[in-house]
Design an enzyme around this catalytic site. Structure first.
Site, PDB file in Angstrom:
ATOM      1  N   THR A  71       0.854  -1.197   0.000  1.00  0.00           N
ATOM      2  CA  THR A  71       0.000   0.000   0.000  1.00  0.00           C
ATOM      3  C   THR A  71       0.888   1.244   0.000  1.00  0.00           C
ATOM      4  O   THR A  71       0.681   2.170  -0.797  1.00  0.00           O
ATOM      5  CB  THR A  71      -0.944   0.001   1.227  1.00  0.00           C
ATOM      6  OG1 THR A  71      -1.803  -1.140   1.133  1.00  0.00           O
ATOM      7  CG2 THR A  71      -1.781   1.265   1.293  1.00  0.00           C
ATOM      8  N   ASN A 151      -5.750  -9.173  -8.134  1.00  0.00           N
ATOM      9  CA  ASN A 151      -5.897  -9.899  -6.877  1.00  0.00           C
ATOM     10  C   ASN A 151      -7.247 -10.587  -6.715  1.00  0.00           C
ATOM     11  O   ASN A 151      -7.370 -11.536  -5.967  1.00  0.00           O
ATOM     12  CB  ASN A 151      -5.666  -8.952  -5.691  1.00  0.00           C
ATOM     13  CG  ASN A 151      -6.404  -7.644  -5.828  1.00  0.00           C
ATOM     14  OD1 ASN A 151      -6.245  -6.924  -6.813  1.00  0.00           O
ATOM     15  ND2 ASN A 151      -7.230  -7.324  -4.857  1.00  0.00           N
ATOM     16  N   GLN A 179       0.536  -9.742  -6.503  1.00  0.00           N
ATOM     17  CA  GLN A 179       0.007 -11.102  -6.709  1.00  0.00           C
ATOM     18  C   GLN A 179       0.832 -11.890  -7.720  1.00  0.00           C
ATOM     19  O   GLN A 179       0.723 -13.113  -7.792  1.00  0.00           O
ATOM     20  CB  GLN A 179      -1.457 -11.032  -7.179  1.00  0.00           C
ATOM     21  CG  GLN A 179      -2.393 -10.368  -6.181  1.00  0.00           C
ATOM     22  CD  GLN A 179      -2.675 -11.230  -4.951  1.00  0.00           C
ATOM     23  OE1 GLN A 179      -2.480 -12.453  -4.949  1.00  0.00           O
ATOM     24  NE2 GLN A 179      -3.133 -10.609  -3.872  1.00  0.00           N
ATOM     25  N   SER A 197       4.800  -7.079  -1.869  1.00  0.00           N
ATOM     26  CA  SER A 197       4.444  -7.187  -0.457  1.00  0.00           C
ATOM     27  C   SER A 197       4.874  -8.545   0.076  1.00  0.00           C
ATOM     28  O   SER A 197       4.650  -9.568  -0.573  1.00  0.00           O
ATOM     29  CB  SER A 197       2.931  -7.024  -0.320  1.00  0.00           C
ATOM     30  OG  SER A 197       2.538  -7.202   1.018  1.00  0.00           O
ATOM     31  N   HIS A 199       3.786 -10.220   2.812  1.00  0.00           N
ATOM     32  CA  HIS A 199       2.810 -11.133   3.437  1.00  0.00           C
ATOM     33  C   HIS A 199       1.964 -11.921   2.448  1.00  0.00           C
ATOM     34  O   HIS A 199       1.221 -12.813   2.831  1.00  0.00           O
ATOM     35  CB  HIS A 199       1.946 -10.404   4.479  1.00  0.00           C
ATOM     36  CG  HIS A 199       0.843  -9.552   3.933  1.00  0.00           C
ATOM     37  ND1 HIS A 199      -0.444 -10.005   3.808  1.00  0.00           N
ATOM     38  CD2 HIS A 199       0.818  -8.268   3.517  1.00  0.00           C
ATOM     39  CE1 HIS A 199      -1.218  -9.028   3.335  1.00  0.00           C
ATOM     40  NE2 HIS A 199      -0.462  -7.960   3.156  1.00  0.00           N
ATOM     41  N   THR A 235      13.883   4.625  10.911  1.00  0.00           N
ATOM     42  CA  THR A 235      14.857   3.594  11.281  1.00  0.00           C
ATOM     43  C   THR A 235      14.523   2.294  10.565  1.00  0.00           C
ATOM     44  O   THR A 235      13.381   1.836  10.599  1.00  0.00           O
ATOM     45  CB  THR A 235      14.850   3.385  12.810  1.00  0.00           C
ATOM     46  OG1 THR A 235      15.140   4.642  13.423  1.00  0.00           O
ATOM     47  CG2 THR A 235      15.869   2.346  13.230  1.00  0.00           C
ATOM     48  N   CYS A 322     -10.127  -6.125   1.538  1.00  0.00           N
ATOM     49  CA  CYS A 322     -10.246  -4.753   2.015  1.00  0.00           C
ATOM     50  C   CYS A 322     -11.635  -4.217   1.801  1.00  0.00           C
ATOM     51  O   CYS A 322     -12.094  -3.346   2.519  1.00  0.00           O
ATOM     52  CB  CYS A 322      -9.256  -3.848   1.287  1.00  0.00           C
ATOM     53  SG  CYS A 322      -7.756  -4.675   0.850  1.00  0.00           S
TER      54      CYS A 322
HETATM   55  C1  LIG Z   1      -2.475  -7.099  -0.843  1.00  0.00           C
HETATM   56  C2  LIG Z   1      -2.329  -6.193  -1.997  1.00  0.00           C
HETATM   57  C3  LIG Z   1      -1.872  -4.882  -1.848  1.00  0.00           C
HETATM   58  C4  LIG Z   1      -1.594  -4.268  -0.492  1.00  0.00           C
HETATM   59  O1  LIG Z   1      -0.442  -4.801   0.083  1.00  0.00           O
HETATM   60  P1  LIG Z   1      -0.140  -4.529   1.648  1.00  0.00           P
HETATM   61  O2  LIG Z   1       1.271  -5.006   1.806  1.00  0.00           O
HETATM   62  O3  LIG Z   1      -1.133  -5.394   2.377  1.00  0.00           O
HETATM   63  O4  LIG Z   1      -0.308  -3.093   1.915  1.00  0.00           O
HETATM   64  C5  LIG Z   1      -1.706  -4.113  -2.974  1.00  0.00           C
HETATM   65  N1  LIG Z   1      -1.965  -4.598  -4.190  1.00  0.00           N
HETATM   66  C6  LIG Z   1      -2.411  -5.851  -4.389  1.00  0.00           C
HETATM   67  C7  LIG Z   1      -2.661  -6.334  -5.782  1.00  0.00           C
HETATM   68  C8  LIG Z   1      -2.616  -6.692  -3.301  1.00  0.00           C
HETATM   69  O5  LIG Z   1      -3.070  -7.915  -3.518  1.00  0.00           O
END
Ligand SMILES: *Cc1c(COP(=O)(O)O)cnc(C)c1O
Length: 383
Positions: A71, A151, A179, A197, A199, A235, A322
């Site tokens: 994000t 996504n 993705q 990202s 996660h 930091t 979201c």
């Molecule tokens: C999950 C996602 C995001 C946001 O990533 P975060 O690390 O959770 O802020 C942005 N773009 C896509 C396509 C996503 O699937």
């Protein structure tokens, strides 16, 4: 049985990543900017993580900016280049109607600041037309942002072709590759900015990267001590960067074997679910991520479906996590041309490295019964 089929929303942090991150909380806790040995140790590990990330993406270490997630990376790429472009009298950006809200809402905010944005439509499969991108470029266009893969519906966009056109036309190209990373091979040759990202690839939450190629001029959005080459102060989160690099390394290492394994599971899932009457597959039949299946079931509400599946131990999503709580139909499904009623009855099942064939069999046993029972009580059925 507990079946997690929401891997496009997030993934568990894998054991190897937890282990790689562990030392940086208490033992190697130094501030990477400190001059003493604690600081030097942290700095060395941070730079190793940066080098590893860069070498996997085939870019320079100085082109890797660690962020708090995708994000932030999406916000930074659009707003940071916009601030530079404004000084040069350029005010036009191009994107698509099916971007993640991190891109769409940043674009909408830029419009309130005097920028012009073109939102390109997609076809019924969610594909952006390369020609339309080319035609939309104006004299004052400074950036095109098209996601590598969607996504919600898993459609893989022709991002490399679009990147090439942008490069020829001297326009910056950004892609949200959250993705796509670890799922499809990515050539960053013509890509100027790329968000990812951790996660979504079995790394920690709150950890991301914006690749900023060295030719790109970008204004920082977060000012402070001048960290991350002066582009993103604060930091450095060494544990987060180390975790991201490890997750990325393992995702790339497993990419081909997981592609094979998960494609087979996904196809079994799709074939099975399409046996349910009045069901459609959303997204592209072949140009789609190996872990994505997205369906619309006529006459029912996706939210009720999710809750019923949850009672049976199956974790799924109606689309984008979201936007799920506000019950608005998905902007992605509407962009495909679905009616709001069809978009409401949607279900996203996204696979991951921990899913097994037994789990898919279980879903195929439970889902048809759940859909049938919801349709029985639906006021829309039979209309
Ligand atoms: C999950 C996602 C995001 C946001 O990533 P975060 O690390 O959770 O802020 C942005 N773009 C896509 C396509 C996503 O699937």
């Amino acid at each position: 049985m507990k079946v997690y089929l929401d891997n496009a929303a997030t993934t568990p942090v894998r054991k190897e990543v937890v282990e790689a991150m562990q030392p940086f909380f208490s033992e190697k806790f130094g501030n990477a900017s400190s001059l003493h040995s604690f600081g030097v140790e942290a700095r060395n590990e941070l730079e190793k993580a940066r080098e590893k990330t860069a070498s996997i993406l085939k870019v320079k270490p100085s082109e890797i900016i660690f962020t708090s997630g995708a994000t932030e990376a999406d916000n930074f790429s659009l707003k940071g280049t916009a601030l530079v472009a404004r000084k040069e009298g350029k005010k036009h950006l191009i994107t698509t109607a099916i971007e993640h809200h991190a891109v769409l809402h940043s674009m909408q905010w830029l419009e309130t600041q005097g920028f012009d944005v073109t939102y390109l439509p997609v076809d019924e499969f969610g594909l952006v037309d390369v020609e339309q991108v080319s035609e939309a470029i104006r004299k004052d266009t400074f950036l095109v942002s098209v996601m590598a893969a969607n996504n919600e519906i898993g459609t893989i966009e022709p991002f490399e072709e679009i990147a090439k056109i942008c490069s020829e036309r001297n326009v910056l190209f950004h892609t949200d590759a959250v993705q796509a990373i670890g799922k499809i091979p990515m050539d960053l040759k013509d890509i100027d900015l790329l968000s990812l990202s951790a996660h979504k690839i079995y790394g920690p939450k709150g950890s991301g990267v914006l690749v900023v190629k060295e030719n790109v001029q970008i204004e920082p959005l977060i000012h402070g001590g001048g960290h991350e080459f002066g582009k993103r102060s604060g930091t450095e989160n060494v544990a987060s960067a180390v975790g991201l690099a490890k997750a990325l390394e393992l995702a790339e290492k497993e990419r081909e074997s997981e592609a094979k394994r998960q494609t087979a599971l996904r196809d079994k899932l799709i074939d099975g679910v399409l046996q349910i009457p009045n069901t459609r597959l959303n997204g592209h039949p072949t140009k789609r991520l190996f872990n994505n299946a997205n369906f619309s079931f006529s006459f029912i509400e996706g939210e009720s479906l999710i809750l019923r599946l949850n009672e049976k131990g199956i974790a799924a999503s109606t689309g984008s996590a979201c936007s799920s709580p506000n019950l608005k139909p998905s902007h992605v499904l509407l962009a495909l041309g679905l009616k709001p009623s069809e978009a409401h009855g949607s279900l996203r099942l996204s696979l991951g490295r921990n899913n097994t064939e037994e789990e898919i069999d279980y879903v195929l046993e439970v889902l048809p019964l759940v859909v049938e029972s919801l349709r029985k009580i639906s006021p829309f059925a039979g209309q």
